[in-house]
Motif scaffolding. Structure first.
Motif, PDB file in Angstrom:
ATOM      1  N   MET A  13     -40.154 -18.719 -30.130  1.00  0.00           N
ATOM      2  CA  MET A  13     -39.975 -19.919 -30.953  1.00  0.00           C
ATOM      3  C   MET A  13     -38.498 -20.078 -31.266  1.00  0.00           C
ATOM      4  O   MET A  13     -37.710 -20.384 -30.413  1.00  0.00           O
ATOM      5  N   GLY A  14     -38.070 -19.730 -32.441  1.00  0.00           N
ATOM      6  CA  GLY A  14     -36.659 -19.899 -32.761  1.00  0.00           C
ATOM      7  C   GLY A  14     -35.828 -18.819 -32.118  1.00  0.00           C
ATOM      8  O   GLY A  14     -36.347 -17.822 -31.657  1.00  0.00           O
ATOM      9  N   GLU A  15     -34.544 -19.030 -32.076  1.00  0.00           N
ATOM     10  CA  GLU A  15     -33.681 -17.987 -31.583  1.00  0.00           C
ATOM     11  C   GLU A  15     -33.138 -17.218 -32.767  1.00  0.00           C
ATOM     12  O   GLU A  15     -32.283 -17.688 -33.486  1.00  0.00           O
ATOM     13  N   VAL A  16     -33.660 -16.056 -32.974  1.00  0.00           N
ATOM     14  CA  VAL A  16     -33.252 -15.278 -34.132  1.00  0.00           C
ATOM     15  C   VAL A  16     -31.905 -14.658 -33.849  1.00  0.00           C
ATOM     16  O   VAL A  16     -31.671 -14.128 -32.780  1.00  0.00           O
ATOM     17  N   SER A  17     -31.026 -14.731 -34.842  1.00  0.00           N
ATOM     18  CA  SER A  17     -29.762 -14.031 -34.664  1.00  0.00           C
ATOM     19  C   SER A  17     -30.019 -12.567 -34.968  1.00  0.00           C
ATOM     20  O   SER A  17     -29.855 -12.126 -36.093  1.00  0.00           O
ATOM     21  N   ARG A  18     -30.500 -11.863 -33.955  1.00  0.00           N
ATOM     22  CA  ARG A  18     -30.713 -10.429 -34.131  1.00  0.00           C
ATOM     23  C   ARG A  18     -29.382  -9.788 -34.478  1.00  0.00           C
ATOM     24  O   ARG A  18     -28.349 -10.176 -33.947  1.00  0.00           O
ATOM     25  N   GLY A  19     -29.404  -8.844 -35.389  1.00  0.00           N
ATOM     26  CA  GLY A  19     -28.170  -8.179 -35.758  1.00  0.00           C
ATOM     27  C   GLY A  19     -27.364  -8.931 -36.801  1.00  0.00           C
ATOM     28  O   GLY A  19     -26.319  -8.459 -37.231  1.00  0.00           O
ATOM     29  N   ALA A  20     -27.853 -10.108 -37.214  1.00  0.00           N
ATOM     30  CA  ALA A  20     -27.135 -10.852 -38.255  1.00  0.00           C
ATOM     31  C   ALA A  20     -27.134 -10.050 -39.554  1.00  0.00           C
ATOM     32  O   ALA A  20     -28.141  -9.433 -39.906  1.00  0.00           O
TER      33      ALA A  20
ATOM     34  N   GLY B 225     -38.257  -5.377 -45.572  1.00  0.00           N
ATOM     35  CA  GLY B 225     -39.083  -5.023 -44.411  1.00  0.00           C
ATOM     36  C   GLY B 225     -39.279  -6.222 -43.495  1.00  0.00           C
ATOM     37  O   GLY B 225     -39.240  -6.097 -42.266  1.00  0.00           O
ATOM     38  N   LEU B 226     -39.486  -7.385 -44.080  1.00  0.00           N
ATOM     39  CA  LEU B 226     -39.668  -8.597 -43.278  1.00  0.00           C
ATOM     40  C   LEU B 226     -38.395  -8.911 -42.502  1.00  0.00           C
ATOM     41  O   LEU B 226     -38.439  -9.276 -41.332  1.00  0.00           O
ATOM     42  N   ALA B 227     -37.252  -8.770 -43.173  1.00  0.00           N
ATOM     43  CA  ALA B 227     -35.976  -9.052 -42.502  1.00  0.00           C
ATOM     44  C   ALA B 227     -35.761  -8.073 -41.348  1.00  0.00           C
ATOM     45  O   ALA B 227     -35.401  -8.464 -40.235  1.00  0.00           O
ATOM     46  N   LEU B 228     -36.046  -6.805 -41.618  1.00  0.00           N
ATOM     47  CA  LEU B 228     -35.894  -5.785 -40.565  1.00  0.00           C
ATOM     48  C   LEU B 228     -36.804  -6.083 -39.383  1.00  0.00           C
ATOM     49  O   LEU B 228     -36.461  -5.811 -38.242  1.00  0.00           O
ATOM     50  N   ALA B 229     -37.964  -6.664 -39.693  1.00  0.00           N
ATOM     51  CA  ALA B 229     -38.952  -6.916 -38.642  1.00  0.00           C
ATOM     52  C   ALA B 229     -38.438  -7.891 -37.591  1.00  0.00           C
ATOM     53  O   ALA B 229     -38.981  -7.956 -36.492  1.00  0.00           O
ATOM     54  N   ILE B 230     -37.411  -8.688 -37.906  1.00  0.00           N
ATOM     55  CA  ILE B 230     -36.844  -9.518 -36.836  1.00  0.00           C
ATOM     56  C   ILE B 230     -35.390  -9.152 -36.578  1.00  0.00           C
ATOM     57  O   ILE B 230     -34.584  -9.976 -36.142  1.00  0.00           O
ATOM     58  N   GLY B 231     -35.083  -7.914 -36.857  1.00  0.00           N
ATOM     59  CA  GLY B 231     -33.792  -7.401 -36.426  1.00  0.00           C
ATOM     60  C   GLY B 231     -32.604  -7.860 -37.250  1.00  0.00           C
ATOM     61  O   GLY B 231     -31.463  -7.796 -36.797  1.00  0.00           O
ATOM     62  N   ILE B 232     -32.853  -8.330 -38.457  1.00  0.00           N
ATOM     63  CA  ILE B 232     -31.744  -8.688 -39.339  1.00  0.00           C
ATOM     64  C   ILE B 232     -31.232  -7.406 -40.003  1.00  0.00           C
ATOM     65  O   ILE B 232     -32.015  -6.529 -40.353  1.00  0.00           O
ATOM     66  N   VAL B 233     -29.913  -7.295 -40.148  1.00  0.00           N
ATOM     67  CA  VAL B 233     -29.343  -6.135 -40.823  1.00  0.00           C
ATOM     68  C   VAL B 233     -29.203  -6.474 -42.310  1.00  0.00           C
ATOM     69  O   VAL B 233     -28.538  -7.434 -42.677  1.00  0.00           O
TER      70      VAL B 233
ATOM     71  N   PHE C 170     -31.495 -21.184 -39.812  1.00  0.00           N
ATOM     72  CA  PHE C 170     -30.488 -20.793 -38.836  1.00  0.00           C
ATOM     73  C   PHE C 170     -31.059 -20.678 -37.443  1.00  0.00           C
ATOM     74  O   PHE C 170     -30.466 -20.103 -36.564  1.00  0.00           O
ATOM     75  N   LEU C 171     -32.237 -21.230 -37.275  1.00  0.00           N
ATOM     76  CA  LEU C 171     -32.913 -20.999 -36.016  1.00  0.00           C
ATOM     77  C   LEU C 171     -32.732 -22.163 -35.075  1.00  0.00           C
ATOM     78  O   LEU C 171     -32.787 -23.308 -35.457  1.00  0.00           O
ATOM     79  N   GLY C 172     -32.526 -21.857 -33.805  1.00  0.00           N
ATOM     80  CA  GLY C 172     -32.346 -22.938 -32.840  1.00  0.00           C
ATOM     81  C   GLY C 172     -33.562 -23.067 -31.971  1.00  0.00           C
ATOM     82  O   GLY C 172     -34.673 -22.987 -32.440  1.00  0.00           O
ATOM     83  N   GLY C 173     -33.365 -23.226 -30.685  1.00  0.00           N
ATOM     84  CA  GLY C 173     -34.481 -23.268 -29.764  1.00  0.00           C
ATOM     85  C   GLY C 173     -35.193 -24.594 -29.812  1.00  0.00           C
ATOM     86  O   GLY C 173     -34.610 -25.593 -30.199  1.00  0.00           O
ATOM     87  N   PRO C 174     -36.489 -24.561 -29.434  1.00  0.00           N
ATOM     88  CA  PRO C 174     -37.224 -25.806 -29.298  1.00  0.00           C
ATOM     89  C   PRO C 174     -37.255 -26.585 -30.603  1.00  0.00           C
ATOM     90  O   PRO C 174     -37.392 -27.796 -30.604  1.00  0.00           O
ATOM     91  N   GLY C 175     -37.121 -25.875 -31.724  1.00  0.00           N
ATOM     92  CA  GLY C 175     -37.133 -26.536 -33.023  1.00  0.00           C
ATOM     93  C   GLY C 175     -36.121 -27.660 -33.066  1.00  0.00           C
ATOM     94  O   GLY C 175     -36.392 -28.731 -33.582  1.00  0.00           O
TER      95      GLY C 175
END
Ligand SMILES: Nc1nc2c(ncn2[C@@H]2O[C@H](COP(=O)(O)OP(=O)(O)OP(=O)(O)O)[C@@H](O)[C@H]2O)c(=O)[nH]1
Ligand SMILES: [Mg+2]
Length: 433
Positions: A1-8, A35-43, A155-160
């Motif tokens: 879906m969105g493009e998550v800024s992993r590592g943000a 925990g939710l933030a970590l679940a999509i790779g946010i720092v 902050f999400l891009g992609g098809p959105g």
């Protein structure tokens, strides 16, 4: 879906609004939000609770608090702010302006996780639908935003983004199409379920709060390799496997999506559909992380969902499907707690203690599941050729026949349909006739 800024790098802020009647205390909520933030790779660069006495319609927080958030962002080099609550579109935009950073709220965050994890066609459709619903609600009040390409989805891009550029009518049309597709997928799944319901195997569903250890237990019992990780919402799509149990030749074990407190409304529907599977189970095993300080509050959340699904009567609390509590992560308990809880578990027929990770207590758990299933009669349907005297006689001798009807002539001559109450052991015997 969105493009998550992993590592943000993000600042996680948990508003503690006076008089909100939260299910979990602020510290536990903060931890869960991390925990939710970590679940999509946010720092998570830093996190804190902010008490809110009066909600500011335009900003949620007081302006002094917003300034403190801004300073904390600078000190921690955070490029993103996660607010563990619901933000109105206006609040989100104003906060972004004041903080000069992207801001995402709890719904946005959970939608992101779901978008990343959904694996089945149905899961993906549901998440996209929820996503569009969320966007649509943002569009209504921040229409002028469109020209600024700000996008309704944080902050999400992609098809959105292409959806944002489109008008509301297009979103509505897309939602209409998705609903139709979903209906189709559900119909197919409904057929599968019907087939399974008629199959002679009892179904055991593992349910529980996210991260409780359902998939770990599932893998241990089935030898499957379902993703089991220290992540919130590791599992989104239900999975099923056959297992053998003491006294029950074969049962179907199903792993399900975890629950969480304050589930965004857009996702309640998505959850519900997935959990319909649970309502067709013969036994529900409620897996609990007993090492979690919020274990009791989590249990309340799970029971609420089960009540919503009519598994538990909201009037008198009776269970339409038996529930066995699985007190998991026993290995993490200190001696004193283990002793205290151990006594309680021993004294109750509805509780077993185990460690899905080490396997301790698992044989006793299986024993208990076997007992419950064999003591429990279920209603099944069989269609047999009228000429199959042996099996028909067996049903009359062992089963409790609720209904017997003649069907249209099949390839093997006249058929009869039997609706019979049998316990799983008898089912197994019947199957091997
Ligand atoms: N120490 C310990 N850790 C466990 C135990 N059971 C599960 N875990 C850990 O807890 C974490 C979550 O386990 P999962 O099996 O993914 O939990 P789940 O309930 O399927 O979670 P969701 O799919 O997110 O709802 C993993 O890191 C597991 O290794 C246990 O008995 N003891
Ligand atoms: Mg899981």
């Amino acid at each position: 879906m969105g493009e998550v800024s992993r590592g943000a790098r993000a600042l996680v802020v948990c508003p503690d609004i006076r008089g909100m009647g939260y299910d979990l205390d602020a510290e536990s909520r903060l931890e869960e939000a991390e925990g939710l933030a970590l679940a999509i790779g946010i720092v998570v660069a830093d996190s804190f609770v902010l008490p809110v006495r009066d909600v500011k319609p335009n900003l949620l927080f007081g302006s002094g608090q917003v300034e403190n958030i801004r300073i904390a962002c600078e000190q921690n080099e955070a490029e993103l702010v996660v607010v563990d609550g619901a933000l109105s579109p206006i609040q989100q935009r104003n906060l972004e302006d004041k903080l000069a950073r992207k801001v995402i709220d709890r719904t946005g965050l959970i939608l992101e996780i779901f978008g990343e994890r959904a694996a089945t066609a149905e899961g993906r459709l549901q998440v996209e639908l929820a996503h569009l619903d969320y966007q649509q609600s943002r569009l209504v009040r921040s229409w002028t935003h469109l020209e600024r390409q700000r996008g309704g989805f944080g902050f999400l891009g992609g098809p959105g983004e292409t959806q944002i550029e489109a008008d509301r009518r297009m979103i509505r049309q897309r939602m209409g199409r998705l609903r139709k597709e979903l209906e189709q997928v559900r119909k197919t799944r409904g057929l599968h379920r019907e087939r399974r319901e008629r199959a002679p195997w009892p179904v055991v569903a593992l349910v529980g709060y996210t991260n409780a250890g359902k998939s770990t237990l599932f893998n241990r019992l089935t030898g499957a390799e379902v993703m089991a990780e220290d992540l919130l919402f590791a599992t989104l799509d239900p999975t099923m496997r056959a297992i053998a149990l003491p006294g029950v030749e074969k049962a179907i074990l199903s792993d399900t999506v975890g629950f969480i407190s304050d589930l965004p409304t857009q996702l309640v529907a998505a959850f519900r559909a997935t959990l319909e599977e649970v309502t067709a189970a013969d036994l529900i095993c409620h897996v609990r992380d007993m090492s979690n300080p919020s274990a009791d509050a989590q249990k309340t959340q799970v029971l609420n969902v089960l009540r919503d699904l009519d598994v538990i009567s909201s009037e008198d609390g009776t269970e339409a499907i038996p529930i066995l509590e699985v007190w998991n992560k026993w290995d993490l308990l200190d001696e004193e707690t283990a002793e205290e809880l151990g006594g309680l578990a021993q004294a109750s027929d509805d509780v077993v203690a185990l460690s899905a990770l080490s396997g301790a207590g698992v044989p006793q758990f299986l024993e208990r599941v076997g007992e419950i299933l064999t003591s429990q009669a279920t209603v099944r349907q069989f269609e047999l050729p009228a000429s199959d005297g042996r099996r028909i006689a067996w049903l009359h001798a062992h089963g409790d026949i609720l209904e017997e009807e003649a069907l249209e002539e099949g390839a093997n001559g006249p058929m009869r349909r039997f609706t019979v109450r049998l316990n799983p052991k008898e089912l197994g015997q019947f199957e091997s006739l």
